[in-house]
Design an enzyme around this catalytic site. Structure first.
Site, mmCIF file in Angstrom:
data_model
loop_
_atom_site.group_PDB
_atom_site.id
_atom_site.type_symbol
_atom_site.label_atom_id
_atom_site.label_comp_id
_atom_site.label_asym_id
_atom_site.label_seq_id
_atom_site.Cartn_x
_atom_site.Cartn_y
_atom_site.Cartn_z
ATOM 1 N N HIS A 188 -6.979 -5.681 -1.289
ATOM 2 C CA HIS A 188 -6.276 -4.988 -0.497
ATOM 3 C C HIS A 188 -5.976 -5.820 0.612
ATOM 4 O O HIS A 188 -4.517 -5.604 1.570
ATOM 5 C CB HIS A 188 -6.729 -3.604 -0.492
ATOM 6 C CG HIS A 188 -5.598 -2.812 0.047
ATOM 7 N ND1 HIS A 188 -4.695 -2.576 -0.934
ATOM 8 C CD2 HIS A 188 -4.995 -1.982 1.003
ATOM 9 C CE1 HIS A 188 -3.849 -1.022 -0.963
ATOM 10 N NE2 HIS A 188 -4.001 -1.174 0.681
ATOM 11 N N SER A 191 0.562 -0.769 -0.121
ATOM 12 C CA SER A 191 0.333 0.194 -0.344
ATOM 13 C C SER A 191 0.827 1.411 -0.117
ATOM 14 O O SER A 191 1.476 1.842 -0.760
ATOM 15 C CB SER A 191 -0.960 -0.167 1.114
ATOM 16 O OG SER A 191 -2.222 1.379 0.652
#
Length: 667
Positions: free
Chosen positions: A641, A528
């Site tokens: 994610h 990320s």
């Protein structure tokens, strides 16, 4: 270092049991908790356990390869309601605490969750996703075949999008369902929908007299363009809804005081956008005033320590004392979390904090005792009994056999002073089988967020890299939570600036102070924001010989429009959105510096990542490949994610294997 135990492996993910949701029983002599593990079918299963405080072992209350959680005791303690997917969809189930089979309460088409009893024990309040014309009295759960037919039908229909918030990483593409509050009457076996409208309503608490409900929502006509989450009071007799906060902001975890006259609530008003410290508010329902208890603190309330072994949710607070004079909560400070207490005059006291990760707690008002969930770098997590003036008493030894079998490295804490005199906290793991006088390759790990924090918690990925023979360094550069408001805000509008310098200063510190690190075999990885920073690093220095970027950002110009948060996060973090200053966004984009990259780069990305969409990885891969750079791209099917933390177990293991393979090849 003697190798008396074996090295940890990627497959050990399946051997670690994760605890969550501690909750005292009504009499305070025992408590329940949720145990989550990966079964032989490589699927998650979560079951509820009961443990007497005087006994060493727990008793399972639920069984089977299902996910059971969100347990709530009836006021008399004789029954519990909980959430389970044993029917195929998350629904509510009820059972007696003295034994017997659980009985299904709800058969809602899209499931039911988050159950809470009314104080008189006659009703259960819960949340359900409903379409505008749904009738709660005639809800029917879909069969497996019906679900499959519905999925196939949707796959053949175009998706019409007319809202800004039309997707999210957690849920995928949205439809017109909204989260509503529903009441179930045990006496009448009937359902009543309490909230309506084209808004999501999140249940918070029910008043001690059972007449009012707290919920959060954005009921504005401009809700699609706003990120506010207001606090509302619903009168169950008149159905009147009253907004409690004057200024817009974000409110969560609101709870009534024992008298019902006050409300404690966590929140903030976006003074520093997504980097704003969370405050503790007290709403006085009689005067209508709101007091910020935490106004003078420079402390982040809540648990902001990240890891890859924390499945399930647990109570973080605020929780009121019996007399309504004190409030208990968890807060994050310098890489660890602790249990705190504050009175209504803002006098703050640390009840327990010991360089560890307190991930949840339960408080028993009558006995003034706590059950605390604690993880450390060498233990995935156990529960402890805490009484004031007494030592912690360990209640569980959940992963005892695993920990006796596997070597777990103990991190060494370090502090780096940067050129501008900022203090950066970090930790270093020595490799498995460490020998004095030998040189070892090195891996720098970078966390995501960016406003999260590494800390004193178990991290399987870190342990795996150490087991593979690497020195592992992980730090909290500026932008991380746990070091005050100025620190966490410092990376905004400066991505790749001082935060990059912090990371490089930490690497320099490690090389200067640990002679066993081979400076010619340095690796870097992160996910990320950590993936962004990995991309940025290899575009600005060639000192690293291998890099693995995970679920990363490579191009802020496209991120603005493709991410589920891009339209506001870009402005929050970089200071500009696409239309205001595209050149600035391009300057912040690692893709701009692709020609400079000489480090062999492995790109890992989930196909269904809506937070940092896979096109971010695609752009970087194609650019580097076109430039004939050393690069490889691994795409994980059906992964979002959260792949590294709660994704498909097989894919989580595969991800770790790819990371190890890449570093082994180039380091």
């Amino acid at each position: 270092m003697k190798k008396s135990k074996r090295a940890i492996t990627p497959e050990d993910l399946t051997k670690i049991e994760v605890l969550s949701e501690p909750q005292f029983t009504k009499d305070g002599t025992s408590y329940t908790f949720v145990s989550t593990k990966i079964n032989e079918n490589n699927e998650y299963e979560a079951n509820i356990h009961l443990q007497q405080l005087h006994e060493e072992k727990s008793t399972p209350w639920t069984y089977g390869k299902y996910n059971n959680s969100n347990l709530s005791f009836s006021p008399d303690g004789r029954q519990v309601v909980f959430q389970s997917n044993r029917s195929g969809t998350p629904q509510l189930w009820i059972m007696h605490t003295n034994g017997g089979e659980a009985r299904q309460l709800t058969t809602f088409k899209h499931g039911a969750s988050n159950p809470h009893w009314s104080p008189d024990g006659k009703y259960i309040i819960f949340t359900a996703s409903l379409h505008e014309d749904d009738d709660v009295a005639s809800q029917k759960e879909l069969s497996k075949e019906e679900k499959q037919q519905l999925t196939e039908a949707k796959s053949q229909e175009p998706l019409v999008v007319s809202t800004l918030k039309y997707k999210s990483d957690a849920e995928g593409f949205h439809d017109d369902k909204k989260t509503q509050l529903v009441s179930y009457s045990l006496e009448g076996n009937t359902f009543t929908q309490l909230t309506k409208g084209d808004y999501h309503h999140l249940f918070q608490d029910i008043s001690p007299n059972g007449k009012q409900i707290l919920f959060t929502a954005n009921l504005s006509d401009n809700a699609d363009y706003e990120l506010t989450n207001d606090l509302y009071l619903l009168d169950l007799h008149s159905n009147e809804i009253k907004k409690l906060n004057e200024r817009s902001g974000y409110h969560q975890r609101a709870v009534f005081s024992p008298s019902g006259e006050k409300i404690a609530c966590l929140g903030h008003e976006y003074d520093y956008a997504g980097a704003t410290l969370t405050e503790l508010y007290i709403f006085d329902l009689q005067s209508g005033e709101r007091l910020c208890i935490s106004n003078e603190w420079d402390l982040q309330l809540g648990d902001y320590i990240i890891g890859d072994m924390r499945l399930g949710a647990s109570e973080n607070g605020p929780v009121w004392s019996k007399d309504g004079e004190k409030i208990f909560f968890i807060a994050t400070d310098r890489g660890s979390t602790g249990l705190y207490q504050v009175d209504l005059e803002s006098n703050l006291e640390i009840l327990h904090k010991n360089d560890s990760h307190v991930f949840g707690f339960s408080y028993h008002k009558e006995t003034d005792k706590f059950i605390i969930g604690i993880s450390s770098p060498t233990n995935p997590g156990d529960f402890y009994l805490f009484e004031r003036g007494s030592e912690l008493r360990q209640l569980t030894t959940t992963n005892k056999e695993f920990l006796q079998e596997v070597f777990i490295a103990t991190p060494e804490e370090l502090e780096v002073t940067t050129e501008d005199d900022w203090k950066i906290q970090g930790w270093l793991l020595k490799p498995y089988g460490f020998e004095e006088g030998k040189k070892y390759p090195f891996v720098l790990e970078i966390h995501g967020g960016p406003h999260m924090s590494y800390g004193q918690s178990f991290f399987h990925e870190m342990q795996l890299l150490a087991a593979k023979g690497y020195v592992v360094l992980y730090t909290n550069p500026r932008g991380s939570h746990g070091y005050g408001q100025e620190f966490v805000n410092a990376c905004r509008s400066d991505y790749g600036g001082k935060d990059y310098e912090d990371l490089m200063a930490a690497v320099d510190y490690a090389l200067d102070n640990y002679s066993f690190i081979d400076e010619d075999r340095l690796g870097v990885t992160g996910g990320s924001y950590g993936g962004f920073m990995t991309n940025w690093i290899v575009g600005h220095t060639n000192r690293f010989k291998a890099a693995v970027t995970q679920r990363s950002i490579s191009n802020w110009l496209s991120f603005y429009g493709v991410s589920d948060i891009g339209y506001f996060f870009t402005k929050w973090e970089l200071g500009h959105n696409l239309m205001e200053d595209p050149k600035k966004l391009w300057d912040f984009s690692p893709l701009k510096y692709a020609e400079n990259i000489e480090t062999p780069l492995l790109i890992l990305h989930g196909e269904k990542d809506f937070r940092c969409p896979i096109e971010q990885g695609e752009q970087l891969f194609i650019t580097l490949k076109h430039l004939r750079k050393e690069v490889e791209f691994v795409r994980f099917p059906d992964a979002n994610h959260e792949l590294s933390r709660s994704g498909n177990p097989k894919l989580r293991i595969a991800r770790l294997e790819h990371i190890c393979r890449w570093f082994e090849k180039y380091l």
